[in-house]
Design a protein around this motif. Structure first.
Motif, PDB file in Angstrom:
ATOM      1  N   THR A 280      10.234  -5.884  -2.532  1.00 33.28           N
ATOM      2  CA  THR A 280       8.953  -5.521  -2.092  1.00 33.28           C
ATOM      3  C   THR A 280       9.384  -4.589  -0.847  1.00 33.28           C
ATOM      4  N   LEU A 281       8.859  -3.416  -0.795  1.00 36.86           N
ATOM      5  CA  LEU A 281       9.248  -2.516   0.353  1.00 36.86           C
ATOM      6  C   LEU A 281       7.853  -2.181   1.136  1.00 36.86           C
ATOM      7  N   ILE A 282       7.831  -2.359   2.351  1.00 40.54           N
ATOM      8  CA  ILE A 282       6.582  -2.058   3.319  1.00 40.54           C
ATOM      9  C   ILE A 282       6.961  -1.216   4.489  1.00 40.54           C
ATOM     10  N   PRO A 283       7.076   0.175   4.258  1.00 37.72           N
ATOM     11  CA  PRO A 283       7.586   0.934   5.187  1.00 37.72           C
ATOM     12  C   PRO A 283       6.137   1.255   6.199  1.00 37.72           C
ATOM     13  N   LEU A 284       6.397   1.214   7.536  1.00 35.83           N
ATOM     14  CA  LEU A 284       5.233   1.207   8.232  1.00 35.83           C
ATOM     15  C   LEU A 284       5.393   2.283   9.331  1.00 35.83           C
ATOM     16  N   LYS A 285       4.354   2.646   9.916  1.00 32.10           N
ATOM     17  CA  LYS A 285       4.409   3.471  11.403  1.00 32.10           C
ATOM     18  C   LYS A 285       4.434   2.421  12.460  1.00 32.10           C
TER      19      LYS A 285
END
Length: 381
Positions: A280-285
């Protein structure tokens, strides 16, 4: 049964009955939760923030707001949001029946600060009636630092009982900025319903895929598009309303439009997607506001390892450890590509991450942990 045991049981029942009569607890949410309960399907309970556990012993009800367009409220919303960045929505309203319920409650729980701010003008009235106001805060400290914000936050802190942060960095920030109200500021780590979130593999689903779930503004959607382009040989399953089909018109992408509030995608289906994805990928600012918290813990409970952007708002850095329970990376696409490739090809490493994360969730981040901490904090008599 022994007469003394019967008397003890009767006494306990009387005390519970008295508590139920004395304490009237109301949760204020946006749409979605009552519908889930009404449909009586199997669903995860963490987004109800302790409601079901309070309901066991107290008169507890959920009321939901609706959106009513109003020119003056719309203007005030835009103006105050522009000046403060706090995220007020004055157009949220309650039915007259629900408003009466709120005004006769002993404890109110606002599901987020946006809902609390929608009822800003009610706060002095709640205080006068000795109604305890609680809010679950997610992004409350992510505001513009000016005198207008200061006045507004002072007004809010002065008129409510508790602000409950589910993120450590935001909690620490609130304590530093609002020392005067430190007794009202609390931290309870968010937890997920592990009775629901568990591995459910479906044999005919292809498992060699990456999963993204998210709709909030702190997800880095542009970064995700770049990842998709860089990894054409890997399948992506993307659940979001933030993309158009044209933005993700790639052969390796399955785009599923959905969000938590709608019935388009059930919790059971999301559980299947977690269970049958490789990562599971969670790219964030980079923001102090917590983001990806529920997705991360749900995925971990389903034994799917998580890769997430390292941000100042990472909600529990003391307990969830990089490279042991989770992979935290800088926002560099090439670094992510390398790490994804490495993890996809190393089943032993994935298994180690999955098991560590599952044990960590079970020991510290369940909805039962959250409910117990909340009930202890409120200390109802």
């Amino acid at each position: 049964m022994h007469p003394l045991n019967i008397e003890k049981l009767l006494y306990l029942k009387i005390q519970i009955f008295k508590a139920m009569k004395k304490n009237k607890i109301t949760y204020i949410f946006g749409s979605g939760r009552n519908n889930k309960i009404k449909n009586n399907d199997s669903f995860a309970k963490e987004m109800f923030y302790g409601f079901f556990d309070f309901k066991k012993n107290y008169d507890t009800k959920i009321v939901e707001t609706s959106f009513k367009q109003n020119f003056i409220k719309k203007f005030l919303t835009k103006l105050i949001n522009k000046l403060t960045g706090i995220g007020i929505h004055f157009e949220n309203v309650l039915s007259s029946e629900d408003e009466q319920r709120v005004l006769t409650s002993t404890e109110l729980f606002f599901g987020n600060q946006q809902l609390l701010f929608s009822f800003l003008f009610y706060l002095p009235r709640f205080k006068k009636k000795d109604i305890k106001v609680n809010v679950f805060a997610m992004g409350m400290m992510n505001y513009k630092k000016n005198f207008i914000s200061k006045i507004l936050l002072e007004f809010i802190f002065n008129n409510i009982s508790r602000v409950i942060f589910i993120s450590e960095p935001e909690y620490d920030t609130a304590l530093k900025l609002h020392t005067k109200y430190k007794e009202k500021i609390h931290n309870i780590p968010f937890g997920v319903d592990i009775d629901f979130w568990e591995k459910k593999e479906i044999n005919n689903i292809k498992k060699n895929s990456l999963l993204f779930i998210g709709n909030d503004l702190n997800r880095d959607y542009g970064f995700l598009i770049n990842l998709v382009k860089k990894l054409p040989e890997i399948d992506f399953k993307i659940i979001s309303k933030r993309f158009t089909k044209n933005e993700l018109s790639f052969q390796n992408v399955e785009l599923i439009s959905g969000d938590w509030h709608s019935d388009k995608l059930t919790d059971q289906k999301i559980r299947e997607l977690y269970s049958n994805s490789t990562i599971t990928l969670i790219p964030l600012k980079n923001s102090i506001q917590p983001s990806g918290q529920s997705v991360c813990l749900q995925s971990m409970a389903c034994q799917t390892p998580v890769i997430m952007t390292k941000t100042i708002g990472f909600w529990n850095p003391k307990n969830l450890l990089d490279e042991l329970d989770i992979i935290l990376l800088e926002p560099n696409v090439d670094v992510w590509v390398d790490e994804i490739t490495k993890l996809m090809n190393d089943e032993k490493l994935r298994s180690k991450l999955s098991q560590n994360a599952l044990e960590k969730v079970k020991s510290k981040y369940t909805s039962k942990h959250f409910s117990k901490s909340l009930i202890d904090l409120i200390e109802l008599k």
